[in-house]
Motif scaffolding. Structure first.
Motif, PDB file in Angstrom:
ATOM      1  N   TYR A   1       0.854  -1.193   0.000  1.00 30.13           N
ATOM      2  CA  TYR A   1       0.000   0.000   0.000  1.00 30.13           C
ATOM      3  C   TYR A   1       0.884   1.234   0.000  1.00 30.13           C
ATOM      4  O   TYR A   1       1.888   1.281   0.704  1.00 30.13           O
ATOM      5  N   THR A   2       0.508   2.202  -0.794  1.00 34.85           N
ATOM      6  CA  THR A   2       1.300   3.413  -0.871  1.00 34.85           C
ATOM      7  C   THR A   2       0.398   4.599  -0.569  1.00 34.85           C
ATOM      8  O   THR A   2      -0.755   4.634  -1.004  1.00 34.85           O
ATOM      9  N   PHE A   3       0.941   5.548   0.223  1.00 32.21           N
ATOM     10  CA  PHE A   3       0.114   6.687   0.636  1.00 32.21           C
ATOM     11  C   PHE A   3       0.744   7.982   0.177  1.00 32.21           C
ATOM     12  O   PHE A   3       1.944   8.060  -0.039  1.00 32.21           O
ATOM     13  N   TYR A   4      -0.119   8.987   0.074  1.00 30.42           N
ATOM     14  CA  TYR A   4       0.383  10.278  -0.404  1.00 30.42           C
ATOM     15  C   TYR A   4       0.956  11.104   0.754  1.00 30.42           C
ATOM     16  O   TYR A   4       1.836  11.905   0.579  1.00 30.42           O
ATOM     17  N   GLU A   5       0.397  10.926   1.973  1.00 33.84           N
ATOM     18  CA  GLU A   5       0.830  11.718   3.118  1.00 33.84           C
ATOM     19  C   GLU A   5       1.246  10.810   4.271  1.00 33.84           C
ATOM     20  O   GLU A   5       0.766   9.686   4.385  1.00 33.84           O
TER      21      GLU A   5
ATOM     22  N   SER B   1      -8.856   8.189   3.468  1.00 34.08           N
ATOM     23  CA  SER B   1      -8.269   8.986   2.397  1.00 34.08           C
ATOM     24  C   SER B   1      -7.843   8.045   1.279  1.00 34.08           C
ATOM     25  O   SER B   1      -7.862   6.834   1.441  1.00 34.08           O
ATOM     26  N   GLN B   2      -7.465   8.645   0.185  1.00 36.54           N
ATOM     27  CA  GLN B   2      -7.087   7.790  -0.941  1.00 36.54           C
ATOM     28  C   GLN B   2      -5.702   7.195  -0.753  1.00 36.54           C
ATOM     29  O   GLN B   2      -4.839   7.805  -0.129  1.00 36.54           O
ATOM     30  N   PHE B   3      -5.526   6.018  -1.279  1.00 37.65           N
ATOM     31  CA  PHE B   3      -4.204   5.396  -1.260  1.00 37.65           C
ATOM     32  C   PHE B   3      -4.116   4.454  -2.448  1.00 37.65           C
ATOM     33  O   PHE B   3      -5.124   4.211  -3.122  1.00 37.65           O
ATOM     34  N   GLU B   4      -2.927   3.962  -2.710  1.00 38.38           N
ATOM     35  CA  GLU B   4      -2.784   3.007  -3.813  1.00 38.38           C
ATOM     36  C   GLU B   4      -2.512   1.627  -3.278  1.00 38.38           C
ATOM     37  O   GLU B   4      -1.693   1.466  -2.369  1.00 38.38           O
ATOM     38  N   SER B   5      -3.221   0.668  -3.836  1.00 35.74           N
ATOM     39  CA  SER B   5      -3.047  -0.698  -3.366  1.00 35.74           C
ATOM     40  C   SER B   5      -2.501  -1.561  -4.495  1.00 35.74           C
ATOM     41  O   SER B   5      -3.003  -1.535  -5.609  1.00 35.74           O
TER      42      SER B   5
END
Lengths: 252, 640
Positions: B326-330, B502-506
């Motif tokens: 998982y990757t997050f913006y903040e 919040s949005q994240f990338e999976s």
């Protein structure tokens, strides 16, 4: 004696609907003879040619070619035999449309391991004899009927077969082309001492041969020999026999 | 005997000739029907992330299917009309009016056609479940397949085939109207007249065709060298290969075979008679058809290969470009989700990687000067310190580059043990490239798509210090990510997704979406390609049936001359190999060059998918060649 047939019978169809086409034919042909077979439609002449030339099988009887009984051979052996020892000419020329004149003629040689130069020499002799050497690169559709039939004759001759079988070779030709072809066949027969057996219903054609065998209803009706007669006399005799055979006029 | 009984008798006698036609018809109905059924399956649509993709895909697919089926049916019909020419002429000769013959043809066609339609629909319904399972498997969706029979789909299929039927009738009508009795009786002979010698034109065009194809291939292989005229070149390649294919079939094959033949100087054997000389003439008259078949084969093989390449490469691509589960913006997002996972007792690790971007140049980097897309700006690398990543060992002035996107891979060559200069404004630092890694370590939205580089901690600190801090570029950046200990799973993704913080990338989600997308595309392309393959195979087979009738006389002569069945069949086997082989070979070559020119855009693994697709094609073509050969065997057996 190159060909001997004994008691040839041939019938078609199953038991109920059986028609006997050949009812017991004995005949023999000497080396170097030119024999014609004549008869009305349905007399069995083409059937006789087919069984003698091993294209069709007999119902009973035996055929010996140079002493070998070909009725006892298996299909594969028969094909081999046809390929090596027999030559064929047919009414519809039976050339392969996709092959040139030369290729058509050389086809029977393709199974032999002959030297190319030798093949070329042989081809040249036969083709020049039949006056088609200049046409060697043409396709059958580009030459006349007479030329096609001469090509077919050349193919029958090229591998120097023991016997040449010709089924109505002049049937589709006009009279000039026909006599031209027959004269050539006669010359070849004289020169190379080859044996020719020809089925025809044309008395003129038959008059070129040395012996005419008449068939009627599956049996041999009579035999005429040319002997020392002129071709004209011989022709008249053939015509007479034919009219007797047909009852009234001449069967065309 | 009444007219009707004549028609009926005639019909049943002809039925045997129609066998494969009926089979192909039934099969295409079944394919089309199951295709429509699938597109209307709600269960699948719900399960898909992007149902819009699915419906578009199915619409495009069904249009292509319709075109293929309609062309095939009309083509087959024209072949059958020609074959039955003499019979139709005979009917006219005994006084049947054209209208009556037309009616007879209508009845015949209707029986065959609608019979096949009904059987096809029934078969399609059975096949549909199986196909749906294949599709779901390709898309890696777990869903039990239900049975839904939709009347709408039946109507849609029926309407289409009624339309095609109307086309057929028009075709029959035009055929009857156009040809006079005398023409019909002569039609069969007309083909015989075309056996003629070859002129200089054949020689000229024969060479031209081959030259065109080869130059087309050459252009496609070196296309990337001429960036500024790319579109122009692409059309050039298409024109050269397609026109070249046509000319090849029309002249070059005949020309080459004729040369071979000339070299034999008349000494042909039975194999030559049956294969060489026959093909020489036949291929010429079938040039248009063969071109169509090989070009469309090439297109469908190419598309199948490309879609398979992208499907096949999904895992590699994702693995190489998405480093973490998982990757997050903040940073706070990461912390929030980390807490959430902790609450649910899911073991995980947070990953936090700072990075700075440096432009690079040096001996170790060779950029293809003519690469498209303009590499006018220097290559940038995202620098990462060794202490933040596992599995890389760097010391001193060493550097390791990793996570190079595969489309960059083809233009840039990295040379090991050479120097790289890192540049940020006036600051320059030399390092030595020691090895290349494969997978990315930072998410692409952190790196802006640049490759990543790992340096030792000391070097990194130095770089960070001397870096030109740029507000606009938001440098330096940090990557925030979470790695699940053990396997990530769909349920963890659902848990996090439903929380909606919040949005994240999976990674798992990206993987699924790509699998579904590429899987669906591959399925549809494969489906249409298969329909095409089947119909084109049938057409080649019908052509062979026609040729065998034409050549019956030759077999008869050959057998009378004493050539055995086996010898003739041997020649015919060569003929089959060539007749099916040449279109296939040209199709394969076209595909190879097309895939080679564009394949890298779709994925990094090109060979396995392409060879698989080609293998399937070769196998199916061989089956058709074998069926044709069996038919020939029957004809040869009967020929004496």
């Amino acid at each position: 004696m190159i060909l001997e047939a004994k008691g040839i019978k041939k019938s078609y169809g199953k038991r109920v609907n059986r028609t006997e086409v050949l009812k017991g034919i004995d005949l023999s042909i000497e080396q170097g003879e030119f024999v014609s077979i004549m008869g009305a439609s349905g007399s069995g002449k083409t059937t006789l040619l087919n069984v003698l030339s091993s294209i069709d099988r007999v119902t009973s009887g035996h055929i010996f070619i140079e002493g070998q009984d070909i009725t006892a051979l298996k299909d594969k052996k028969l094909a081999e035999f046809r390929k090596n020892d027999l030559g064929f000419m047919f009414q519809e020329y039976n050339l392969l449309n996709t092959l040139t004149v030369k290729e058509n003629i050389l086809l029977p040689l393709s199974i032999r391991s002959m030297k190319k130069a030798e093949v070329e020499k042989q081809f040249k002799v036969v083709a020049e004899e039949l006056e088609i050497y200049d046409l060697k690169g043409k396709y059958p559709s580009e030459i006349s009927g007479g030329q096609q039939q001469r090509t077919s004759a050349a193919r029958a001759y090229i591998h120097q077969p023991k016997i040449i079988f010709a089924d109505e070779p002049t049937g589709a030709l006009d009279s000039k082309a026909a006599s031209n072809l027959l004269r050539k066949l006669q010359q070849l027969n004289d020169k190379s001492n080859s044996t020719i057996m020809m089925v025809t219903h044309d008395a003129t054609a038959a008059s070129y041969s040395g012996r005419v065998i008449f068939l009627k209803d599956g049996l041999i009706y009579s035999t005429l020999r040319k002997g020392d007669r002129s071709q004209e006399e011989y022709y008249k005799e053939i015509m007479n026999t034919q009219s007797v055979l047909g009852g009234v006029g001449v069967e065309s | 005997m009444s007219l009707n009984s004549v028609i009926l008798k005639n019909f049943f006698k002809n039925l045997k000739n129609y066998t494969l036609y009926i089979f192909a018809l039934v099969f295409s109905v079944a394919l089309y029907f199951s295709f429509v059924l699938m597109s209307q399956d709600d269960g699948v649509a719900e399960e898909l992330t992007s149902s819009e993709l699915m419906s578009t895909g199915f619409i495009v697919g069904s249009v292509l299917l319709i075109v293929i089926i309609a062309t095939f049916v009309m083509f087959a019909n024209s072949i059958f009309l020609k074959r039955r020419n003499r019979e139709l002429a005979l009917f006219q000769l005994i006084g049947m009016t054209r209208e009556k013959i037309f009616r007879m043809l209508i009845v015949e066609n209707a029986v065959i056609y609608f019979g096949s339609l009904i059987i096809g629909i029934a078969l399609g319904f059975l096949v549909y479940r199986m196909l749906l399972m294949v599709l779901l498997r390709l898309m890696q969706i777990d869903l039990s397949v239900g049975m839904t029979f939709s009347i709408e789909a039946v109507i849609q299929t029926a309407l289409l085939f009624i339309f095609i039927f109307a086309l057929l009738l028009a075709q029959n009508y035009i055929f009857l109207k156009k040809t006079s009795l005398i023409k019909m009786l002569k039609l069969e002979q007309s083909s015989e007249a075309s056996y003629r010698g070859m002129g200089a034109v054949t020689v000229l065009f024969g060479t031209l065709g081959l030259v065109m194809i080869i130059s087309g291939y050459w252009l496609s292989a070196s296309m990337m060298n001429f960036t500024n005229a790319l579109i122009f070149l692409m059309f050039g390649v298409l024109f050269l290969t397609i026109a070249g294919t046509y000319i090849t079939f029309k002249f070059s094959v005949a020309f080459l075979l004729n040369m071979l033949r000339k070299s034999k100087n008349g000494h042909v054997n039975v194999n030559d008679v049956l294969s060489l000389t026959s093909i020489m003439f036949k291929m010429k008259s079938n040039a248009f058809l063969l071109t169509l078949i090989s070009v469309v084969s090439a297109i469908s093989m190419g598309l199948m290969s490309l879609s398979y390449i992208s499907y096949y490469s999904v895992e590699d691509t994702i693995e190489a470009s998405v480093p973490n589960d998982y990757t997050f913006y903040e940073e706070e997002d990461m912390e929030y989700y980390s807490d959430l996972l902790n609450e649910n007792d899911i073991e995980h690790e947070t990953v936090n990687i700072p990075t700075v971007s440096y432009d690079v140049e040096g001996d170790a980097i060779a950029i293809d000067a003519e690469a498209p897309g303009g590499f006018d700006t220097a290559l940038a690398l995202s620098m990462v310190s060794e202490e933040h990543v596992d599995g890389f060992e760097v010391e001193g002035d060493e550097i390791i580059i990793t996570g190079v996107p595969y489309f960059l891979d083809s233009y840039i060559e990295f040379k090991l043990n050479e120097t790289i200069t890192l540049i940020s404004d006036d600051y320059e630092r030399d390092v030595e490239l020691v090895s290349m890694g494969e997978n990315a370590i930072l998410s692409s939205f952190v790196t802006y798509g640049s490759p990543q580089a790992i340096v030792s901690n000391e070097v990194y600190e130095e770089l960070e210090e001397n870096h030109n801090y740029d507000e606009e570029m938001n440098q330096p950046r940090e990557g925030f990510a979470i790695d699940i200990t053990g396997e990530d799973s769909e349920s963890i993704y659902q848990l996090m997704n439903e929380d909606n913080y919040s949005q994240f990338e999976s990674k798992i989600n990206q993987y699924n979406m790509q699998m579904q997308g590429t899987g669906l595309v591959m399925f549809i392309v494969g489906f249409v390609g298969f329909a095409f393959l089947l119909t084109s195979g049938c057409i080649l087979y019908f052509k062979q049936i026609g040729e065998s009738e034409d050549e019956k006389g030759s077999y008869n002569i050959l057998r009378k001359l004493g050539f055995t069945e086996n010898e003739i069949l041997k020649g015919l086997t060569i003929k089959m190999v060539v007749t099916f082989g040449i279109p296939l070979l040209i199709g394969l070559l076209h595909t190879y060059f097309a895939v080679n020119a564009g394949g890298f855009l779709f994925g990094n693994e090109i060979w396995t998918p392409m060879l698989t697709v080609m293998g399937v094609y070769i196998t199916l073509y061989s089956i058709f060649a074998l069926i044709s050969l069996m038919y020939y065997k029957k004809v040869v057996k009967r020929s004496i």
